[in-house]
Design a protein around this motif. Structure first.
Motif, PDB file in Angstrom:
ATOM      1  N   PRO A  86       0.836  -1.203   0.000  1.00  0.00           N
ATOM      2  CA  PRO A  86       0.000   0.000   0.000  1.00  0.00           C
ATOM      3  C   PRO A  86       0.870   1.253   0.000  1.00  0.00           C
ATOM      4  O   PRO A  86       1.915   1.290   0.653  1.00  0.00           O
ATOM      5  N   TYR A  87       0.442   2.263  -0.741  1.00  0.00           N
ATOM      6  CA  TYR A  87       1.174   3.536  -0.701  1.00  0.00           C
ATOM      7  C   TYR A  87       1.051   4.153   0.690  1.00  0.00           C
ATOM      8  O   TYR A  87       2.020   4.598   1.264  1.00  0.00           O
ATOM      9  N   ARG A  88      -0.150   4.156   1.215  1.00  0.00           N
ATOM     10  CA  ARG A  88      -0.437   4.586   2.581  1.00  0.00           C
ATOM     11  C   ARG A  88      -1.548   3.688   3.107  1.00  0.00           C
ATOM     12  O   ARG A  88      -2.282   3.078   2.345  1.00  0.00           O
ATOM     13  N   MET A  96      -4.049   2.669  -4.865  1.00  0.00           N
ATOM     14  CA  MET A  96      -2.692   3.120  -5.184  1.00  0.00           C
ATOM     15  C   MET A  96      -1.691   2.248  -4.443  1.00  0.00           C
ATOM     16  O   MET A  96      -1.837   1.990  -3.251  1.00  0.00           O
ATOM     17  N   VAL A  97      -0.690   1.792  -5.170  1.00  0.00           N
ATOM     18  CA  VAL A  97       0.348   0.947  -4.577  1.00  0.00           C
ATOM     19  C   VAL A  97       1.721   1.554  -4.824  1.00  0.00           C
ATOM     20  O   VAL A  97       1.904   2.386  -5.712  1.00  0.00           O
ATOM     21  N   GLU A  98       2.687   1.106  -4.032  1.00  0.00           N
ATOM     22  CA  GLU A  98       4.083   1.536  -4.157  1.00  0.00           C
ATOM     23  C   GLU A  98       4.940   0.324  -4.473  1.00  0.00           C
ATOM     24  O   GLU A  98       4.828  -0.708  -3.818  1.00  0.00           O
ATOM     25  N   GLN A 131      -3.290   3.317  -9.632  1.00  0.00           N
ATOM     26  CA  GLN A 131      -2.082   4.138  -9.646  1.00  0.00           C
ATOM     27  C   GLN A 131      -0.962   3.360  -8.982  1.00  0.00           C
ATOM     28  O   GLN A 131      -1.188   2.629  -8.017  1.00  0.00           O
ATOM     29  N   ILE A 132       0.249   3.545  -9.508  1.00  0.00           N
ATOM     30  CA  ILE A 132       1.428   2.954  -8.873  1.00  0.00           C
ATOM     31  C   ILE A 132       2.469   4.051  -8.745  1.00  0.00           C
ATOM     32  O   ILE A 132       2.617   4.892  -9.641  1.00  0.00           O
ATOM     33  N   VAL A 133       3.135   4.075  -7.633  1.00  0.00           N
ATOM     34  CA  VAL A 133       4.148   5.084  -7.376  1.00  0.00           C
ATOM     35  C   VAL A 133       5.466   4.397  -7.060  1.00  0.00           C
ATOM     36  O   VAL A 133       5.498   3.335  -6.439  1.00  0.00           O
ATOM     37  N   VAL A 172      14.896  11.973  -2.430  1.00  0.00           N
ATOM     38  CA  VAL A 172      13.918  10.938  -2.732  1.00  0.00           C
ATOM     39  C   VAL A 172      13.136  11.427  -3.945  1.00  0.00           C
ATOM     40  O   VAL A 172      12.600  12.543  -3.947  1.00  0.00           O
ATOM     41  N   VAL A 173      13.104  10.604  -4.981  1.00  0.00           N
ATOM     42  CA  VAL A 173      12.407  10.929  -6.225  1.00  0.00           C
ATOM     43  C   VAL A 173      11.078  10.182  -6.248  1.00  0.00           C
ATOM     44  O   VAL A 173      11.033   8.980  -5.968  1.00  0.00           O
ATOM     45  N   PHE A 174      10.011  10.885  -6.608  1.00  0.00           N
ATOM     46  CA  PHE A 174       8.685  10.292  -6.713  1.00  0.00           C
ATOM     47  C   PHE A 174       8.287  10.213  -8.182  1.00  0.00           C
ATOM     48  O   PHE A 174       8.361  11.203  -8.908  1.00  0.00           O
TER      49      PHE A 174
END
Length: 189
Positions: A86-88, A96-98, A131-133, A172-174
């Motif tokens: 989970p992203y958050r 949305m996932v990371e 969404q994926i980050v 940190v790059v997003f």
């Protein structure tokens, strides 16, 4: 969100991407340990134990997220691994996932990351994520930034001097990519 089974394994000459197995954990721990001790892609400074890596993988899988490995079919070695979480934790972020991707020492630049990320994107899309980050440690991490860019991720921000590792400040790059219908529709509406 229901959790469909993983898609069939993705193959590349001598490499197969498949769901991770418990037997892969010593290799995963060794790969991650290498990155913790020598790289800036993770801001962890002390490598987790095998027990901690086992617990982390179980949490990812228990949340219904994919956790993949790339295995060299010639010798059975793990060339890399990738997973999302989970992203958050708040429910509004549920679509949305990371991602996280780690490649075995000596296997960088051989297409392992592209193979893993391509399979991971397909898994995430099939599971209904929108969404994926990528949260990339070190703005000098050209391999990870290049891989994500090549697969359609866009730069969406940067934290400057967010972490201190090896005696230097690291950014940190997003990066972000829409999956499936992205924000064009609302799931279940």
């Amino acid at each position: 969100m229901s959790t469909p089974p993983c898609r069939p394994p993705v193959a590349r000459p001598s490499l197969v991407v498949r769901p991770s197995e418990e037997a892969d954990l010593p290799a995963l721990q060794a790969i991650y340990q290498h990155h913790v001790l020598t790289g800036t892609g993770t801001f962890e400074e002390d490598p987790p134990t095998l027990a901690e890596m086992t617990a982390r993988r179980a949490k990812v899988l228990g949340g219904g997220y994919p956790y993949l490995v790339a295995v060299d079919s010639a010798d059975g070695s793990v060339a890399g691994y990738a997973y999302v979480g989970p992203y958050r934790e708040r429910s509004a972020y549920r679509f949305m996932v990371e991602d996280s991707i780690y490649i075995a020492p000596g296997r960088q630049g051989q297409g392992v990351g592209r193979l893993l990320l391509t399979a991971l994107l397909a898994e995430c899309e099939a599971r209904g994520y929108r969404q994926i980050v990528a949260v990339i440690g070190d703005s000098g991490n050209v391999g990870s930034i290049g891989l994500h860019t090549a697969l359609g991720f866009q730069h969406v921000g940067k934290f400057t001097a967010a972490g201190l590792k090896f005696g230097r400040w690291l950014d940190v790059v997003f990066m972000q990519k829409a999956l499936g219908a992205g924000a064009e529709t609302v799931p279940g509406a």
